[in-house]
Design an enzyme around this catalytic site. Structure first.
Site, PDB file in Angstrom:
ATOM      1  N   THR A  44       0.848  -1.191   0.000  1.00 55.48           N
ATOM      2  CA  THR A  44       0.000   0.000   0.000  1.00 55.48           C
ATOM      3  C   THR A  44       0.883   1.241   0.000  1.00 55.48           C
ATOM      4  O   THR A  44       2.081   1.163   0.259  1.00 55.48           O
ATOM      5  CB  THR A  44      -0.909   0.054   1.243  1.00 55.48           C
ATOM      6  N   ILE A 110       2.589  -1.217   5.037  1.00 52.85           N
ATOM      7  CA  ILE A 110       1.990   0.090   5.328  1.00 52.85           C
ATOM      8  C   ILE A 110       3.119   1.104   5.474  1.00 52.85           C
ATOM      9  O   ILE A 110       4.150   0.814   6.080  1.00 52.85           O
ATOM     10  CB  ILE A 110       1.107   0.043   6.586  1.00 52.85           C
ATOM     11  N   ILE A 141       6.719  -2.493   7.445  1.00 51.64           N
ATOM     12  CA  ILE A 141       6.632  -1.047   7.522  1.00 51.64           C
ATOM     13  C   ILE A 141       7.458  -0.460   6.383  1.00 51.64           C
ATOM     14  O   ILE A 141       8.657  -0.718   6.271  1.00 51.64           O
ATOM     15  CB  ILE A 141       7.142  -0.519   8.876  1.00 51.64           C
ATOM     16  N   LYS A 142       6.803   0.335   5.543  1.00 49.71           N
ATOM     17  CA  LYS A 142       7.485   0.915   4.388  1.00 49.71           C
ATOM     18  C   LYS A 142       8.189   2.212   4.781  1.00 49.71           C
ATOM     19  O   LYS A 142       7.583   3.125   5.334  1.00 49.71           O
ATOM     20  CB  LYS A 142       6.490   1.200   3.253  1.00 49.71           C
ATOM     21  N   ILE A 143       9.468   2.273   4.448  1.00 48.28           N
ATOM     22  CA  ILE A 143      10.282   3.453   4.705  1.00 48.28           C
ATOM     23  C   ILE A 143      11.001   3.822   3.408  1.00 48.28           C
ATOM     24  O   ILE A 143      11.640   2.971   2.792  1.00 48.28           O
ATOM     25  CB  ILE A 143      11.318   3.187   5.813  1.00 48.28           C
TER      26      ILE A 143
END
Length: 378
Positions: A44, A110, A141-143
Site C-alpha cells: 500500500t 503500510i 513497515i514501508k520506509i
C-alpha cells in the site's frame, strides 16, 4: 495446464498486489486473488489509500468514519485508524500464506507518512507506532530510501521490526540500502532479537526509470536513441539483482544468515507499463528470477494471468546486455545518476502530494460522516 501466475510463482517470484481497500477485504476479493491469481502479499501507499477512501462509489468507510467523527478524531488520527485497520485485516487474510511459506510471504505493507521522509527520528518513531498498532507478524513497515530514511531503516530493523524499503531507483542507493539492512540485523542481534523473525524487501522502481529516460531520449531524435527506449528500466533492475547476488554472498551477509537472518529480497515495484507501445506484461515476464517479489497493480496482474508468457529466469543471463544499455545511454549523454535522483525527489513529492490529498479527503469525509451514516440508517 498451469496458469501464467502459477508459472511465475513456480519460477520463484512472489506475486504481491499493489492495492488495498476495505471493499476488497469485505467482499472476499482479496481472498479470491490469493486462490485464483497466486497473490501472496499486498503493498500500500498514500495514493492507494487516497483512492480507496475517496472512492465515491464505495461506502465501506462510511460507518468507521462516522464512528471516528463522533469520537472527535482529528484527520491524522482517522487516517491512522482506518489504514492500520485495513492492513491488520488484510494481514489476517494472508496469515495462512504466511504460515504455509514459512513466514516468507503473506506480507502486507503500510507506509510511514511521506512528510517524514527527510526526518530520521520521526520516521523511526512512526514505524514503531505503526508496527505496534497493526500488531501482526506478517506486516511490513514501508520506509523510503532517502538519505534520512537509511538511518531510520537500520534503527527500525534493530527493534526487530520488518521493513519494506521503498522508492529505490539507483544502484548506488540500493547498495546503501543493503548496508542499512545488514547494519540493522547486526544491531538487532546485539539487542537480543530473533533474526529469523525479521524480514525485509528492497523495492526497486522500474517503469518510472523508462518514463524519465525515454523522455530524455526523445530529445535526441536519432535511431540510436529510439532503439534504447523501454530498455533502461529492465537494465537497471537486472543490475540491481546482480548486486543483490554479490552483496548477500559476502562474509558479512553470510554470517548474519548463519545466525538466522533472512536475505533482503529485491522487489520490483512500479511494474505497470506506462508506454502503450510496450507489452503490458513487460516488467513481469522480463524480470523473473528466484527469490524476488513483483508487486503489481490489478491491471498488470490480470494481464499477466491472461496472456503472460513465463519462460523462466530472464535476469541472470542478461547482465552484459544491461551494462551495454547503460554504456549506450552514457554515450548519448543520458546521465543515469541525474535520472535516478530526479525520480527519487519526484517520488517523495508525489507521495507527499497523495498524503495531503488523503488528508483533505478524510477531512471532508469526517465532516459529512454523520450525514452519510444517517442516510444509510434510513
Amino acid at each position: 495446464m498451469s496458469t501464467p501466475t502459477e508459472d511465475l510463482s513456480a519460477a520463484g517470484v512472489s506475486i504481491w498486489l499493489d492495492d488495498l481497500s476495505r471493499s476488497r477485504i469485505d467482499s472476499g476479493n482479496l481472498a479470491e486473488l490469493i486462490s485464483t491469481r497466486n497473490v501472496t502479499g499486498v503493498t500500500t501507499n498514500p495514493s492507494i489509500f487516497q483512492a480507496a477512501i475517496g472512492n465515491q462509489n464505495d461506502d465501506s468507510y462510511d460507518a468507521p468514519l462516522a464512528a471516528l467523527a463522533s469520537a472527535g478524531a482529528d484527520v491524522d488520527t482517522a487516517i491512522f485508524e482506518l489504514t492500520t485497520t485495513d492492513v491488520r485485516d488484510a494481514a489476517d487474510i494472508f496469515r495462512p500464506v504466511y504460515d504455509a511459506t514459512g513466514t516468507l510471504d503473506g506480507r502486507v505493507s503500510i507506509e510511514v507518512s511521506p512528510d517524514l521522509a527527510h526526518d530520521t527520528d520521526a520516521t523511526s518513531a512512526e514505524a514503531k507506532k505503526l508496527w505496534a498498532k497493526v500488531d501482526r507478524p506478517n506486516a511490513l513497515i514501508k520506509i523510503p530510501a532517502t538519505k534520512a530514511g537509511l538511518q531510520a531503516i537500520t534503527a527500525t530493523l534493530a527493534e526487530g521490526i520488518s521493513v519494506n524499503v521503498t522508492l529505490i531507483f539507483s544502484l548506488e542507493r540500493y547498495g546503501e540500502v543493503i548496508d542499512a539492512y545488514l547494519a540493522g540485523l547486526e544491531q538487532a542481534k546485539k539487542n537480543g532479537h530473533d533474526l529469523s523473525g525479521i524480514h525485509s524487501v528492497a523495492s526497486f522502481f522500474v517503469s518510472r526509470v523508462d518514463t524519465e529516460v525515454d523522455k530524455r531520449l526523445s530529445l535526441y531524435r536519432s535511431e540510436d536513441a529510439e532503439a534504447l527506449k523501454g530498455k533502461a528500466g529492465l537494465a537497471n533492475a537486472r543490475l540491481a539483482y546482480q548486486l543483490f547476488e554479490k552483496r548477500f554472498a559476502t562474509p558479512r551477509a553470510q554470517e548474519l544468515v548463519a545466525a538466522g537472518g533472512n536475505v533482503q529480497r529485491p522487489l520490483w515495484a512500479s511494474t505497470g507499463v506506462k508506454d502503450p507501445a510496450l507489452p503490458d506484461t513487460l516488467y513481469v515476464t522480463e524480470l523473473v528470477a528466484p527469490g524476488t517479489v513483483n508487486t503489481m497493480p490489478e491491471k498488470t496482474l490480470e494481464a499477466t494471468f491472461d496472456h503472460g508468457v513465463i519462460t523462466g529466469d530472464t535476469i541472470t543471463d542478461h547482465y552484459e546486455d544491461a551494462r551495454l544499455v547503460f554504456a549506450q545511454l552514457a554515450h548519448l549523454g543520458v546521465d543515469i545518476a541525474d535520472v535516478t535522483q530526479v525520480l527519487e525527489d519526484e517520488g517523495v513529492e508525489k507521495f507527499m502530494a497523495s498524503w495531503h490529498d488523503l488528508q483533505k479527503t478524510v477531512a471532508t469525509a469526517l465532516e459529512s460522516a454523520p450525514e452519510n451514516a444517517a442516510e444509510n440508517a434510513q
